[in-house]
Design a protein around this motif. Structure first.
Motif, PDB file in Angstrom:
ATOM      1  N   GLY A  48     -10.930  -4.690  32.110  1.00 23.24           N
ATOM      2  CA  GLY A  48     -12.082  -5.227  32.847  1.00 23.24           C
ATOM      3  C   GLY A  48     -13.255  -5.587  31.956  1.00 23.24           C
ATOM      4  O   GLY A  48     -13.873  -6.653  32.105  1.00 23.24           O
ATOM      5  N   GLY A  96     -13.581  -0.517  32.080  1.00 20.24           N
ATOM      6  CA  GLY A  96     -13.907  -1.264  33.304  1.00 20.24           C
ATOM      7  C   GLY A  96     -12.895  -1.063  34.409  1.00 20.24           C
ATOM      8  O   GLY A  96     -13.262  -0.775  35.559  1.00 20.24           O
ATOM      9  N   SER A  97     -11.606  -1.205  34.073  1.00 16.54           N
ATOM     10  CA  SER A  97     -10.591  -0.991  35.114  1.00 16.54           C
ATOM     11  C   SER A  97     -10.620   0.466  35.563  1.00 16.54           C
ATOM     12  O   SER A  97     -10.379   0.771  36.741  1.00 16.54           O
ATOM     13  CB  SER A  97      -9.206  -1.398  34.604  1.00 16.54           C
ATOM     14  OG  SER A  97      -8.917  -0.753  33.371  1.00 16.54           O
TER      15      SER A  97
HETATM   16  N1  LIG Z   1     -10.957  -0.860  28.383  1.00 16.78           N
HETATM   17  C1  LIG Z   1     -10.246  -1.346  29.461  1.00 16.78           C
HETATM   18  C2  LIG Z   1      -8.844  -0.999  29.731  1.00 16.78           C
HETATM   19  C3  LIG Z   1      -7.936  -1.290  28.545  1.00 16.78           C
HETATM   20  C4  LIG Z   1      -6.473  -1.121  28.768  1.00 16.78           C
HETATM   21  C5  LIG Z   1      -6.005   0.286  28.883  1.00 16.78           C
HETATM   22  N2  LIG Z   1      -6.246   1.089  27.738  1.00 16.78           N
HETATM   23  C6  LIG Z   1      -4.520   0.260  29.251  1.00 16.78           C
HETATM   24  O1  LIG Z   1      -3.663   0.435  28.380  1.00 16.78           O
HETATM   25  O2  LIG Z   1      -4.238   0.057  30.424  1.00 16.78           O
HETATM   26  C7  LIG Z   1     -11.045  -1.851  30.629  1.00 16.78           C
HETATM   27  O3  LIG Z   1     -12.246  -2.129  30.447  1.00 16.78           O
HETATM   28  O4  LIG Z   1     -10.483  -2.026  31.713  1.00 16.78           O
END
Ligand SMILES: N[C@@H](CCC[C@H](N)C(=O)O)C(=O)O
Length: 278
Positions: free
Chosen positions: A80, A217-218
């Motif tokens: 996100g 973010g997610s």
């Molecule tokens: N920083 C992220 C999510 C990144 C991916 C996560 N580490 C995964 O492997 O699913 C964000 O801002 O959503």
């Protein structure tokens, strides 16, 4: 030496609420990222260092396409904060205040708000155990793990714990353990959240493939969804993360996330660094 980039490969460094990214703009040519490049570049001592690498590609159906890599070289279905950062950059490139992009999770839309923050619609949460995915059929509202966490997918898996005091959690120890619990065949991101006021949460995170980060973010979207499902908050939630504040609004058309973005510097990866990594 790799002859594809005889003078080097340009990149940008951006962050969204402290979640930091290397961004490679590969529009007009093929994608270049390999697991080896992501791992080498993600090394904070020998590379540039990042939580995620985001690569921009051409799209025939949207303004651009976006792929995500974690610093351990694995791929992510959603990110996100990188989506908000790259959307800000692409709005500048296209001279627009809104963009439409394609990510592994599907089509997303992002807009710049009047105060300069960028808001992205991360889509509807995934609640079925097959979508996360989990290893077998369980109640995603109450996972069969100590601490009674909630499972929420946002294009990537999240395991959300509500705790009395998020500051007191050993995120490194507990996050690392939960990330690889057999319940999550593709591993999981892990969030620890506590209610600090009406519709306000303190959240700390352990990211799959990246470890402790200042924001996710997610993960913020997943935590807000879980908090609403548990009856702790309404559908609009403010989250205080280690690196900044994110605002989540779970609307009929999806989970919107707004927050700050910053472009930190532009750089060039030398041909010597790239040798053997592409
Ligand atoms: N920083 C992220 C999510 C990144 C991916 C996560 N580490 C995964 O492997 O699913 C964000 O801002 O959503």
């Amino acid at each position: 030496m790799d002859s594809q980039f005889p003078t080097g490969l340009p990149f940008m460094k951006m962050h969204g609420a402290g979640n930091d990214f290397v961004i490679i703009d590969s529009r007009g040519r093929g994608a270049v990222t390999t697991p080896a490049l992501a791992r080498a570049l993600g090394d904070r001592n020998r590379g540039v260092g990042f939580d995620q690498l985001a690569e921009i590609r051409d799209s025939e159906t949207a303004d651009f396409a976006l792929d995500f890599w974690n610093s351990d070289g694995s791929r992510a279905g959603a990110c996100g904060n990188a989506t908000r950062c790259v959307s800000d950059y692409m709005m500048g490139q296209l001279g627009r205040e809104a963009v439409h992009l394609v990510t592994p999770r599907g089509d997303l839309r992002a807009v710049r708000l009047a105060d300069g923050r960028v808001s992205v619609n991360m889509g509807q949460p995934q609640r079925d155990w097959t979508e996360l995915p989990l290893s077998h059929a369980v109640d995603t509202d109450h996972l069969p793990l100590p601490g009674d966490p909630v499972a929420v997918g946002m294009g990537n898996p999240h395991c959300v714990f509500f705790v009395p005091d998020a500051e007191a959690v050993d995120v490194a120890q507990d996050g690392r353990r939960i990330e690889t619990d057999p319940l999550f065949p593709q591993r999981t991101n892990v969030e620890f959240a506590s209610l600090t006021g009406p519709d306000r949460l303190r959240m700390r995170v352990w990211e799959r493939g990246a470890g402790i980060t200042l924001a996710c973010g997610s993960g913020a979207c997943a935590t807000a969804v879980a908090a609403h499902l548990r009856g702790l908050t309404g559908r609009r939630v403010t989250l205080d993360l280690d690196g900044g504040v994110l605002e989540i609004d779970w609307r009929e058309d999806g989970v919107w996330m707004a927050g700050p973005v910053a472009r930190v510097f532009d750089g060039m990866l030398s041909p010597a660094f790239l040798d053997g990594l592409l």
